[in-house]
Design a protein around this motif. Sequence first.
Motif, PDB file in Angstrom:
ATOM      1  N   ALA A  10       6.886  31.661   5.567  1.00  0.00           N
ATOM      2  CA  ALA A  10       6.533  33.492   5.986  1.00  0.00           C
ATOM      3  C   ALA A  10       5.250  32.874   7.046  1.00  0.00           C
ATOM      4  O   ALA A  10       5.319  33.753   8.344  1.00  0.00           O
ATOM      5  N   PHE A  11       3.939  32.889   6.656  1.00  0.00           N
ATOM      6  CA  PHE A  11       2.361  32.697   7.288  1.00  0.00           C
ATOM      7  C   PHE A  11       2.292  32.337   8.356  1.00  0.00           C
ATOM      8  O   PHE A  11       2.637  32.414   9.656  1.00  0.00           O
ATOM      9  N   ALA A  12       3.174  31.196   8.027  1.00  0.00           N
ATOM     10  CA  ALA A  12       3.960  29.803  10.118  1.00  0.00           C
ATOM     11  C   ALA A  12       4.322  31.165  10.801  1.00  0.00           C
ATOM     12  O   ALA A  12       3.539  30.983  11.614  1.00  0.00           O
ATOM     13  N   SER A  13       5.617  30.835  10.084  1.00  0.00           N
ATOM     14  CA  SER A  13       5.769  31.922  11.111  1.00  0.00           C
ATOM     15  C   SER A  13       4.822  33.580  11.544  1.00  0.00           C
ATOM     16  O   SER A  13       5.420  33.373  13.301  1.00  0.00           O
ATOM     17  N   MET A 317      12.758  41.636  13.478  1.00  0.00           N
ATOM     18  CA  MET A 317      13.146  40.058  12.511  1.00  0.00           C
ATOM     19  C   MET A 317      14.589  40.255  12.732  1.00  0.00           C
ATOM     20  O   MET A 317      15.147  38.782  12.629  1.00  0.00           O
ATOM     21  N   LEU A 318      15.026  41.194  13.563  1.00  0.00           N
ATOM     22  CA  LEU A 318      16.628  41.051  14.135  1.00  0.00           C
ATOM     23  C   LEU A 318      16.686  39.786  15.112  1.00  0.00           C
ATOM     24  O   LEU A 318      17.071  38.994  15.732  1.00  0.00           O
ATOM     25  N   VAL A 319      15.256  40.325  15.928  1.00  0.00           N
ATOM     26  CA  VAL A 319      14.745  39.405  17.209  1.00  0.00           C
ATOM     27  C   VAL A 319      14.098  38.198  16.715  1.00  0.00           C
ATOM     28  O   VAL A 319      15.088  36.997  17.050  1.00  0.00           O
ATOM     29  N   SER A 320      13.550  37.788  15.498  1.00  0.00           N
ATOM     30  CA  SER A 320      12.854  37.045  14.804  1.00  0.00           C
ATOM     31  C   SER A 320      14.530  35.789  14.609  1.00  0.00           C
ATOM     32  O   SER A 320      14.588  34.622  14.756  1.00  0.00           O
ATOM     33  N   VAL A 347      11.375  38.055   2.353  1.00  0.00           N
ATOM     34  CA  VAL A 347      10.309  37.404   1.993  1.00  0.00           C
ATOM     35  C   VAL A 347       9.242  37.245   4.051  1.00  0.00           C
ATOM     36  O   VAL A 347       7.771  37.944   3.254  1.00  0.00           O
ATOM     37  N   GLU A 348       9.689  36.902   4.581  1.00  0.00           N
ATOM     38  CA  GLU A 348       9.217  36.751   5.901  1.00  0.00           C
ATOM     39  C   GLU A 348       8.532  38.778   6.051  1.00  0.00           C
ATOM     40  O   GLU A 348       7.845  38.812   6.560  1.00  0.00           O
ATOM     41  N   SER A 349       9.899  39.904   6.650  1.00  0.00           N
ATOM     42  CA  SER A 349       9.296  40.991   6.190  1.00  0.00           C
ATOM     43  C   SER A 349       8.578  41.762   4.906  1.00  0.00           C
ATOM     44  O   SER A 349       8.194  42.522   5.722  1.00  0.00           O
ATOM     45  N   VAL A 350       8.353  40.732   3.429  1.00  0.00           N
ATOM     46  CA  VAL A 350       8.317  41.705   3.139  1.00  0.00           C
ATOM     47  C   VAL A 350       6.436  41.729   2.968  1.00  0.00           C
ATOM     48  O   VAL A 350       5.477  42.161   3.002  1.00  0.00           O
ATOM     49  N   ILE A 351       6.271  40.366   4.087  1.00  0.00           N
ATOM     50  CA  ILE A 351       4.910  39.919   4.494  1.00  0.00           C
ATOM     51  C   ILE A 351       4.455  40.761   5.429  1.00  0.00           C
ATOM     52  O   ILE A 351       3.205  41.527   5.560  1.00  0.00           O
ATOM     53  N   ILE A 352       5.149  41.119   5.984  1.00  0.00           N
ATOM     54  CA  ILE A 352       4.845  41.909   7.301  1.00  0.00           C
ATOM     55  C   ILE A 352       4.108  43.195   6.552  1.00  0.00           C
ATOM     56  O   ILE A 352       3.176  43.942   6.847  1.00  0.00           O
TER      57      ILE A 352
END
Lengths: 420, 237
Positions: A10-13, A317-320, A347-352
């Motif tokens: 997630a951080f990398a993205s 997130m949809l775009v991603s 996880v990515e969305s939660v991290i944001i």
Amino acid sequence: MNIGENIALAFASLKANKMRAFLTMLGIIIGISSVIMITTLGDILKASVNTTVADMGTTNALSMFLQWKEGADTDGYISENDVFFTTENVEELKSYFSGRVRYTLIQNYLGTGTVKGKNKEYNVAVSGMSLDAVSSQSTLTLLEGRDFREEDMKNSRNVIIITDKLADYLYPDGDALGKTMEVKVNEETYPFVIIGIIEYKVSAMSSAMISAVGEDIQTQTLIPYTTVNKLTGAPDSYSNIIVYSEEGIDQTELLDDIIKHYNTTYFRTNESVEVTGLAAEQAIDMLNSIMGTVELVITIIAGISLMVGGIGVMNIMLVSVTERTREIGVRKALGAPNGAIRMQFIVESVIICLIGGIIGIIFGVVTGNIIGIIVDQLVPPSISSIIIAVTFSMAIGVFFGYYPANKAAKLDPIEALRYE
Amino acid sequence: MKKTIIDMHGIVKSFYIGTPNELEILHGIDITVKEGEFVSIVGQSGSGKSTLMNIIGALDRATKGSYVLDGVPIGMCDDKRLSEIRNKKIGFVFQNFNLISRTSALKNVELPMLYSGVSKAERTKRALELLDIVEMSDRTTHMPNELSGGQKQRIAIARAMANDPSIILADEPTGALDSSTGRLVMDLFHKLHKEKGKTIVLITHNPELAAETDRILTMKDGRIVNEEVTAKEVDAE
Ligand SMILES: Nc1ncnc2c1ncn2[C@@H]1O[C@H](COP(=O)(O)OP(=O)(O)OP(=O)(O)O)[C@@H](O)[C@H]1O
Ligand SMILES: [Mg+2]
């Protein structure tokens, strides 16, 4: 695939799209920081009200005043024939309610004026007060000299009680007591003999004003209220008084009884005005309920901004997911189960949201405390609201991240691989 | 007698492009591939090679027919089981490499092991070994956009080998490469075939490369129209 690996992914993205990630977080940052700021402000206000009330000792104060009777002809002024609070009826009140009423305070006002010092004029406010005004009010602390006495009141003597601050200005040698001080009020100059010195105190609000202006605006001085009447020619009648109850007395009940007593004993024949009052307790309750409403409104606004922020997260997130369709296809071809893909995006969305939430918390605590410093009332950051904010922002991440993540998980591997 | 690893009978694949139109792409394909075989599939564009390959690789399901992969009847598997099969038994190599962008060569090779739950230390060790086999040890930290096509394909082959799969499926792996780079990649497949005993199915448009394999299947309009065992294979037996 464990959670640590998902977090690293997630951080990398997010690093690949820093600006976008930040803009997405903005909604969450604003929402969370306003919630935190509001709770901090609420705490500041509560603490401030509580300390003010505590150092004014007003929790057992009842403010009695006159109001127009319902249906009264309110065109005219209250005439001199109407009944007011008077020295006599206030004394009577005190003895009638003895055991419940500790002290009654008649207050009037000579005005604001100036006192000449060595090379400067000082502003003072001159108030009239009752017998034993200093010893009976916990807000006032006598440092030197004496309180008002019976003969000061009876003879309307030109005696004055000033603050230590003013005393230091005028008499740096510390020999203020017994000196005659000339106070100029409304072009008239009045001589007063200094009989007492009280401690100079400022409330949170006035200290904020002082620090804004950079200098003390005025200090309080006290003279007998009868002296005010003598100097201004005003009659012995007052439109409001303060009643201090004994400890442990039911305020609302006492207030009702006093109102009833006045209105049946003195004001029955009065056409236009009647006595009413307000217990400090009630005023505090009112203040608290107003604050509660303000908090509620702002919480709703914060809630809406979090909602909007969450939708922003979902959108990104949809775009991603769309942008990374091919990557998803590759991952699936390499054996990623749907659950792993879903987890990756959640996880990515939660991290944001979590980063947004943490920035929001920091921002909220800082702004809240800057205001706290300004009004001189620091409160510790509320741990519970921070925990709630963190959990809430994570919940937003899960809630608004689930749909895009699930969409990613359900992609057909072949179609995803073919995606241009 | 070597065991059969790919066993397909009567495989039909249709696409529904809006009812009632049904487009049948594969019309009943029978293929058996033995363990350790190197098979190539040739045929004109649009003949259904990639479609067949996706079914072999458990990325797609056949509309009809039976398919047993290494003893597992694929038709009976749910999605989760299929992803497990792709992860453990199959290594994909694509024409356009399909490396994950902004992810180092090493991490790309580690990826299949990430999904099979190999520990981090073990993953890195194995990925470095594989990068050594494909002679890319000096490019482990490079990102895909810092690599040439041939280098990318070698990373992709290392990645396909990550979980030591029994089958490697390569869909035109040299299609995007010049002939000398293509040669290097092809040599790599031969190496994996000979030294690691991998079963390899290769789709190619290049008859010379196809001729290097054990067996050539020719497809036309969704059917296998020719099957040729190359001289080399005969020699070996
Ligand atoms: N999702 C789909 N929907 C409809 N038709 C499809 C779909 N996928 C493939 N086809 C059709 O199936 C046929 C076979 O396609 P496939 O990709 O298998 O050919 P190929 O032999 O791999 O060709 P090439 O050598 O050009 O890669 C083509 O006619 C294609 O249009
Ligand atoms: Mg193809």
